[in-house]
Design a protein around this motif. Structure first.
Motif, PDB file in Angstrom:
ATOM      1  N   ILE A  35     -61.724  -8.700  -0.067  1.00  0.00           N
ATOM      2  CA  ILE A  35     -60.522  -8.074  -0.586  1.00  0.00           C
ATOM      3  C   ILE A  35     -60.403  -6.698   0.047  1.00  0.00           C
ATOM      4  CG2 ILE A  35     -59.231  -7.408  -2.646  1.00  0.00           C
ATOM      5  CD1 ILE A  35     -59.970 -10.348  -2.636  1.00  0.00           C
ATOM      6  N   ASP A  36     -59.242  -6.398   0.622  1.00  0.00           N
ATOM      7  CA  ASP A  36     -58.995  -5.113   1.283  1.00  0.00           C
ATOM      8  C   ASP A  36     -57.656  -4.598   0.764  1.00  0.00           C
ATOM      9  OD1 ASP A  36     -58.719  -2.942   2.959  1.00  0.00           O
ATOM     10  OD2 ASP A  36     -59.132  -4.049   4.808  1.00  0.00           O
ATOM     11  N   ILE A  37     -57.705  -3.601  -0.113  1.00  0.00           N
ATOM     12  CA  ILE A  37     -56.521  -3.161  -0.837  1.00  0.00           C
ATOM     13  C   ILE A  37     -56.232  -1.688  -0.540  1.00  0.00           C
ATOM     14  CG2 ILE A  37     -55.461  -2.838  -3.104  1.00  0.00           C
ATOM     15  CD1 ILE A  37     -55.927  -5.753  -2.324  1.00  0.00           C
TER      16      ILE A  37
ATOM     17  N   PHE B 263     -53.577   0.341   9.186  1.00  0.00           N
ATOM     18  CA  PHE B 263     -54.684  -0.572   8.896  1.00  0.00           C
ATOM     19  C   PHE B 263     -54.279  -2.017   9.180  1.00  0.00           C
ATOM     20  CE2 PHE B 263     -55.954   2.754   5.585  1.00  0.00           C
ATOM     21  CZ  PHE B 263     -56.834   3.378   6.463  1.00  0.00           C
ATOM     22  N   GLU B 264     -53.037  -2.346   8.870  1.00  0.00           N
ATOM     23  CA  GLU B 264     -52.544  -3.703   9.097  1.00  0.00           C
ATOM     24  C   GLU B 264     -52.643  -4.083  10.571  1.00  0.00           C
ATOM     25  OE1 GLU B 264     -48.813  -6.228   7.385  1.00  0.00           O
ATOM     26  OE2 GLU B 264     -48.307  -4.384   8.453  1.00  0.00           O
ATOM     27  N   GLN B 265     -52.401  -3.129  11.454  1.00  0.00           N
ATOM     28  CA  GLN B 265     -52.478  -3.382  12.887  1.00  0.00           C
ATOM     29  C   GLN B 265     -53.896  -3.694  13.337  1.00  0.00           C
ATOM     30  OE1 GLN B 265     -49.799  -3.619  15.029  1.00  0.00           O
ATOM     31  NE2 GLN B 265     -48.649  -3.493  13.096  1.00  0.00           N
ATOM     32  N   MET B 266     -54.877  -3.346  12.508  1.00  0.00           N
ATOM     33  CA  MET B 266     -56.280  -3.583  12.857  1.00  0.00           C
ATOM     34  C   MET B 266     -56.863  -4.787  12.123  1.00  0.00           C
ATOM     35  SD  MET B 266     -57.748   0.346  13.026  1.00  0.00           S
ATOM     36  CE  MET B 266     -57.114   0.838  11.418  1.00  0.00           C
TER      37      MET B 266
ATOM     38  N   GLY C 239     -47.435   8.875   2.733  1.00  0.00           N
ATOM     39  CA  GLY C 239     -48.715   8.289   3.155  1.00  0.00           C
ATOM     40  C   GLY C 239     -48.649   6.819   3.489  1.00  0.00           C
ATOM     41  N   LEU C 240     -47.442   6.258   3.447  1.00  0.00           N
ATOM     42  CA  LEU C 240     -47.277   4.822   3.621  1.00  0.00           C
ATOM     43  C   LEU C 240     -47.725   4.335   4.994  1.00  0.00           C
ATOM     44  CD1 LEU C 240     -46.199   2.179   2.376  1.00  0.00           C
ATOM     45  CD2 LEU C 240     -43.912   2.818   3.214  1.00  0.00           C
ATOM     46  N   HIS C 241     -47.567   5.189   6.003  1.00  0.00           N
ATOM     47  CA  HIS C 241     -47.913   4.791   7.371  1.00  0.00           C
ATOM     48  C   HIS C 241     -49.358   4.345   7.490  1.00  0.00           C
ATOM     49  CE1 HIS C 241     -50.300   8.458   8.261  1.00  0.00           C
ATOM     50  NE2 HIS C 241     -49.499   9.001   7.359  1.00  0.00           N
ATOM     51  N   GLN C 242     -50.231   4.829   6.611  1.00  0.00           N
ATOM     52  CA  GLN C 242     -51.647   4.482   6.710  1.00  0.00           C
ATOM     53  C   GLN C 242     -51.872   2.994   6.487  1.00  0.00           C
ATOM     54  OE1 GLN C 242     -53.951   8.196   4.828  1.00  0.00           O
ATOM     55  NE2 GLN C 242     -52.121   7.628   3.661  1.00  0.00           N
TER      56      GLN C 242
ATOM     57  N   MET D 250     -53.655  -6.291   1.088  1.00  0.00           N
ATOM     58  CA  MET D 250     -52.376  -6.029   0.436  1.00  0.00           C
ATOM     59  C   MET D 250     -52.206  -4.540   0.146  1.00  0.00           C
ATOM     60  SD  MET D 250     -50.949  -9.113  -0.075  1.00  0.00           S
ATOM     61  CE  MET D 250     -49.741  -8.899  -1.375  1.00  0.00           C
ATOM     62  N   LEU D 251     -50.946  -4.168  -0.026  1.00  0.00           N
ATOM     63  CA  LEU D 251     -50.567  -2.855  -0.522  1.00  0.00           C
ATOM     64  C   LEU D 251     -50.117  -3.025  -1.968  1.00  0.00           C
ATOM     65  CD1 LEU D 251     -49.705   0.169  -0.057  1.00  0.00           C
ATOM     66  CD2 LEU D 251     -47.478  -0.742   0.656  1.00  0.00           C
ATOM     67  N   MET D 252     -50.641  -2.209  -2.866  1.00  0.00           N
ATOM     68  CA  MET D 252     -50.247  -2.349  -4.264  1.00  0.00           C
ATOM     69  C   MET D 252     -50.139  -0.978  -4.930  1.00  0.00           C
ATOM     70  SD  MET D 252     -53.648  -3.690  -6.301  1.00  0.00           S
ATOM     71  CE  MET D 252     -54.934  -2.519  -6.797  1.00  0.00           C
ATOM     72  N   SER D 253     -49.497  -0.958  -6.098  1.00  0.00           N
ATOM     73  CA  SER D 253     -49.422   0.249  -6.908  1.00  0.00           C
ATOM     74  C   SER D 253     -50.731   0.422  -7.675  1.00  0.00           C
ATOM     75  CB  SER D 253     -48.253   0.147  -7.882  1.00  0.00           C
ATOM     76  OG  SER D 253     -48.498  -0.885  -8.834  1.00  0.00           O
ATOM     77  N   VAL D 254     -50.885   1.550  -8.351  1.00  0.00           N
ATOM     78  CA  VAL D 254     -52.095   1.800  -9.137  1.00  0.00           C
ATOM     79  C   VAL D 254     -52.255   0.747 -10.229  1.00  0.00           C
ATOM     80  CG1 VAL D 254     -53.229   3.451 -10.691  1.00  0.00           C
ATOM     81  CG2 VAL D 254     -52.095   4.266  -8.613  1.00  0.00           C
ATOM     82  N   ASP D 255     -51.135   0.225 -10.753  1.00  0.00           N
ATOM     83  CA  ASP D 255     -51.219  -0.810 -11.788  1.00  0.00           C
ATOM     84  C   ASP D 255     -51.143  -2.223 -11.215  1.00  0.00           C
ATOM     85  OD1 ASP D 255     -48.559  -0.154 -11.148  1.00  0.00           O
ATOM     86  OD2 ASP D 255     -47.783  -0.869 -13.051  1.00  0.00           O
TER      87      ASP D 255
END
Length: 226
Positions: free
Chosen positions: A170-172, A48-51, A41-44, A10-15
């Motif tokens: 978990i991969d965040i 990762f999602e593509q992998m 930096g969102l493209h990163q 998932m992609l999440m905020s610091v909180d």
């Protein structure tokens, strides 16, 4: 293991927020690209999602928000999709995923779901009287050869995976932003623990990697050990 190995990616905020607000109109995929300091930096995350695994788990509700019930049919993807849905996807949405997916597995408790009207070779339906995630993961491995599954669902379902001890990794990716709001979806939502007797349902993690990315993003990878 007699079921698919799962990774919550998932992609999440610091909180810990996985949405930009509490309404269905708010969404990180739509909003983050427009926020200075985040969009750079969102493209990163998407790279990762593509992998990630070639089997991906999501929900009809999330896909409805993304517009699949109205979108033009996409090009074929090498990824196989598993969707949990009872009433958010239309027949068009089902055909959209048949077109997109290598294999498309729908998990539903709705005997009148529009998926039953669609006849495609790559469409498979797991019909359950009540939701049984463990049983579905076992079927995915035994019947469809899904050995590894990336989970990208909402906070409530992520919480159900956690409480049922069905998350293995978990991969965040953490974006450099604070969002706040008690009604805004977080990485793990759902029922709260209210008794020390239920502490066994917690997810204890072992850090496997912590990568500092560009533009103040970080990536955290854990193994669930309890």
């Amino acid at each position: 293991m007699d079921r698919a190995v799962t990774t919550l990616f998932m992609l999440m905020s610091v909180d810990g927020k996985i949405s930009t607000g509490s309404s269905d109109e708010m969404d990180v995929d739509k909003d983050f690209p427009n926020i200075t300091g985040v969009k750079e930096g969102l493209h990163q995350y998407y790279e990762f999602e593509q992998m990630s695994d070639l089997w991906s788990f999501n929900t009809g509700r999330v896909q409805q928000k993304m517009g699949v019930n109205e979108e033009d049919f996409p090009a074929k993807s090498p990824v196989s999709f598993v969707l949990l849905d009872n009433h958010h996807l239309t027949e068009h949405g089902i055909r959209y995923f048949c077109q997109l997916s290598k294999e498309f597995v729908l998990i539903t408790q709705n005997p009148a779901h529009p998926a039953f009207l669609v006849k495609e070779d790559n469409l498979h339906i797991i019909m359950q009287d009540t939701l049984d995630l463990a049983g579905a993961l076992k079927i995915l491995k035994e019947d469809y050869g899904c050995s590894r599954l990336t989970v990208q669902s909402g906070g409530t379902l992520n919480g159900l995976f956690l409480r049922k001890k069905l998350l293995d990794y978990i991969d965040i990716v953490v974006a450099p932003i604070l969002i706040g709001g008690k009604d805004t979806a977080t990485l793990i939502d759902g029922a709260s623990i209210t008794s020390v007797d239920d502490l066994h349902a917690l997810g204890v993690l072992k850090l496997e990697a912590c990568d500092v990315l560009k533009n103040s993003y970080i990536r955290l990878r854990y193994k669930v050990i309890n």
